[in-house]
Write an enzyme that holds these catalytic residues in place. Structure first.
Site, short mmCIF file in Angstrom:
data_model
loop_
_atom_site.label_atom_id
_atom_site.label_comp_id
_atom_site.label_asym_id
_atom_site.label_seq_id
_atom_site.Cartn_x
_atom_site.Cartn_y
_atom_site.Cartn_z
NE ARG A 35 3.75 2.91 1.57
CZ ARG A 35 2.62 3.32 1.05
NH1 ARG A 35 2.54 3.57 -0.22
NH2 ARG A 35 1.56 3.49 1.80
CG ASP A 54 9.87 -1.98 -0.06
OD1 ASP A 54 10.89 -1.37 -0.39
OD2 ASP A 54 9.64 -2.41 1.07
CG ASP A 76 7.62 -6.12 6.91
OD1 ASP A 76 7.00 -6.07 5.84
OD2 ASP A 76 7.88 -5.10 7.59
CE LYS A 118 12.58 -0.48 6.59
NZ LYS A 118 11.46 0.18 5.95
CG ASN A 119 9.08 -0.51 9.15
OD1 ASN A 119 9.80 0.02 8.30
ND2 ASN A 119 8.45 -1.66 8.93
C1 UD1 Z 1 4.26 -0.59 7.15
C2 UD1 Z 1 5.70 -1.03 7.13
C3 UD1 Z 1 5.87 -2.30 6.31
C4 UD1 Z 1 4.93 -3.38 6.81
C5 UD1 Z 1 3.51 -2.85 6.87
C6 UD1 Z 1 2.53 -3.85 7.48
C7 UD1 Z 1 6.89 1.07 7.30
C8 UD1 Z 1 7.80 2.05 6.65
N1 UD1 Z 1 6.51 0.02 6.56
O1 UD1 Z 1 3.91 -0.25 5.80
O2 UD1 Z 1 7.22 -2.74 6.44
O3 UD1 Z 1 4.97 -4.46 5.90
O4 UD1 Z 1 3.45 -1.66 7.66
O5 UD1 Z 1 2.97 -4.26 8.72
O6 UD1 Z 1 6.53 1.21 8.46
N2 UD1 Z 1 -3.61 0.36 2.45
C9 UD1 Z 1 -4.62 0.89 1.72
N3 UD1 Z 1 -4.97 2.20 1.94
C10 UD1 Z 1 -4.34 2.97 2.85
C11 UD1 Z 1 -3.29 2.43 3.61
C12 UD1 Z 1 -2.94 1.09 3.39
O7 UD1 Z 1 -5.21 0.24 0.88
O8 UD1 Z 1 -4.70 4.16 3.02
C13 UD1 Z 1 -3.25 -1.06 2.24
C14 UD1 Z 1 -1.85 -1.21 1.65
O9 UD1 Z 1 -1.89 -1.13 0.24
C15 UD1 Z 1 -1.48 -2.59 2.14
C16 UD1 Z 1 -2.17 -2.70 3.49
O10 UD1 Z 1 -3.18 -1.70 3.49
O11 UD1 Z 1 -2.01 -3.57 1.28
C17 UD1 Z 1 -1.27 -2.49 4.68
O12 UD1 Z 1 -0.64 -1.25 4.60
P1 UD1 Z 1 -0.06 -0.49 5.87
O13 UD1 Z 1 -0.37 -1.23 7.12
O14 UD1 Z 1 -0.47 0.93 5.77
O15 UD1 Z 1 1.50 -0.61 5.64
P2 UD1 Z 1 2.58 0.55 5.49
O16 UD1 Z 1 2.38 1.58 6.55
O17 UD1 Z 1 2.65 0.98 4.08
#
Ligand code: UD1
Length: 424
Positions: free
Chosen positions: A98, A122, A311, A26-27
């Site tokens: 998201r 989520d 995850d 999915k991701n």
């Molecule tokens: C993606 C995955 C999710 C997985 C995560 C980490 C998808 C759709 N989702 O989420 O299932 O759990 O990677 O492996 O692919 N953050 C910031 N600022 C930013 C970006 C991120 O503070 O600009 C923080 C987020 O709040 C979070 C952390 O960084 O606490 C990790 O986020 P990120 O790696 O970006 O995860 P997602 O891409 O949202």
């Protein structure tokens, strides 16, 4: 609303037995669909999972002017991208998914402007976008947040730059990569995420004509090209779904073969399960997990790939709750993931959380109760915890589970679990 009802008589009372097949991630698939926006023409993405999030992403691409054909269960998504793309992603769609923030980079690259609603998604933390925005600014975009939308403009087009991420964010790496591949000049993306899904995205971009060095490492060097071409691409296997199935026999007992599972994407997880007492054998096309008796507890610290995936943390916590000994679980990626701990406690888990740490003392069995799925992984982990419980566990808001796992209840039933869908 639908719930999953799990009936069990405790761990190992009814061991699982059989083979499950793991499809595309999915991701990855959702980002590959966004990447298709970068090239006018018809791209085809294969091995796309049969889940609602893919349907929603398809709707978003249609909203932007694409013709999208999703054929399931074959898992083929055909995206016809026009020369003139729309550049507005509305809240009605983005709030349902998201991952739709992944269109931001491609839209800025293609249209030189974008307006993308701030997503919901989520309930697992604030999930900021500061790194996405800072990186796009470094590439020359002017960005503001107004009326709930991220508005980006770069009239002269993006210009390559050196970007450092504070943290290897998956989403920021993807957005900045997709923005940089057609920026003028070269870019370096340092402290980039290197999850297998990022590698998959890089491979698709390279097939489209992008020039990227350092794929699979935390430093990506990108040489901007003028134009990309449409492609056919097959989505990487879902390591989180494969990992979930590895935890199923760990909680319920039994032998499960995970066809299509890539063991090397789960090295740390499988190593932990093996050191706890599970027998793991790998084959050319997947791997098999056998658990005959109660496992020993193990500590978990979540980290970006190749660390323990956040995850899979809820599954590790559920397993610790019925393992022998005490486990310390540290969540470093999403601060609110421990909402799950409160649901697990309703099943009788002996645990204590403090900030991003949890101490879990294993008990011989959990006891079934009504619980609520707050997100995809927490929901699936509660179902597996139900298999290690005595009595009936009802997991409400199971639509979250269906967002990440095709036919989760049905596949579990196929391998011997008593899991049914019920309407509330
Ligand atoms: C993606 C995955 C999710 C997985 C995560 C980490 C998808 C759709 N989702 O989420 O299932 O759990 O990677 O492996 O692919 N953050 C910031 N600022 C930013 C970006 C991120 O503070 O600009 C923080 C987020 O709040 C979070 C952390 O960084 O606490 C990790 O986020 P990120 O790696 O970006 O995860 P997602 O891409 O949202």
């Amino acid at each position: 609303m639908e719930s999953f009802q799990v009936t069990a008589a405790g761990p190992f009372a009814r061991p699982l037995e059989g083979t499950v097949r793991v499809g595309g991630a999915k991701n990855s698939a959702l980002k590959l669909m966004a990447a298709a926006l970068l090239a006018p023409g018809t791209s085809v993405i294969r091995n796309v999972p049969d889940i609602l999030d893919v349907t929603v992403m398809g709707q978003l691409l249609r909203q932007l002017g694409c013709t999208v054909d999703v054929v399931q269960p074959e898992g083929t998504v055909t995206i016809d991208v026009p020369e003139e793309l729309g550049w507005e992603a509305p809240y009605e769609l983005v709030r349902r998914l998201r991952a739709s923030i992944a269109v931001l980079g491609p839209l800025v690259a293609r249209c030189h402007r974008a307006s993308v609603a701030l997503p919901g998604g989520d309930a697992i933390g604030s999930r900021g976008l500061d790194m996405h925005m800072a990186g796009l600014r470094d590439l020359g975009a002017v960005i503001r947040v107004e009326h709930g939308q991220v508005v980006a403009e770069v009239p002269g087009g993006l210009v390559g730059a050196t970007l450092w991420l504070d943290f290897p964010s998956v989403g920021a790496t993807e957005n900045l990569l997709m923005a940089a591949v057609t920026a003028s000049g070269s870019s370096v993306l340092d402290n980039a995420a290197r999850e297998p899904e990022i590698v998959d995205l890089c491979r698709m971009l390279v097939s489209m004509g992008a020039r990227i060095d350092g794929i699979g490492s935390s430093t990506l060097s990108i040489e901007g090209v003028d134009r990309l071409r449409p492609v056919e691409h097959t989505t990487v296997t879902d390591r989180i779904v494969a990992g979930t199935w590895a935890f199923a026999p760990a909680l319920a007992g039994g032998t499960v073969t995970i066809e299509g599972g890539v063991a090397s994407h789960l090295d740390l997880v499988l190593d932990k399960l093996a050191s706890a007492g599970a027998l793991i054998t790998t084959q050319e096309t997947g791997f098999t997990v056998t658990v005959e008796s109660r496992l020993r507890s193990f500590d978990v610290v979540t980290l970006p790939f190749p660390g323990f995936p956040t995850d899979l943390q809820p599954f590790a916590m559920a397993l610790a709750s019925v393992s022998e000994g005490t486990a310390m679980i540290t969540e470093n990626v999403f601060e609110s993931r421990f909402m799950f701990a409160q649901e697990l406690a309703r099943l009788g888990a002996d645990l204590h959380t403090d900030g991003h740490h949890a101490v879990v003392r294993g008990v011989p069995t959990l006891s079934g109760a009504p619980v609520v799925a707050h997100d995809i992984r927490a929901g699936a982990a509660l179902v597996l915890a139900g298999l290690a419980s005595q009595g009936v566990t009802t997991v409400a808001e199971s639509h979250h589970i269906d967002r990440g796992y095709p036919r989760f209840a049905e596949v579990l039933a196929d391998i011997g679990a008593d899991v049914v869908r019920i309407s509330d």
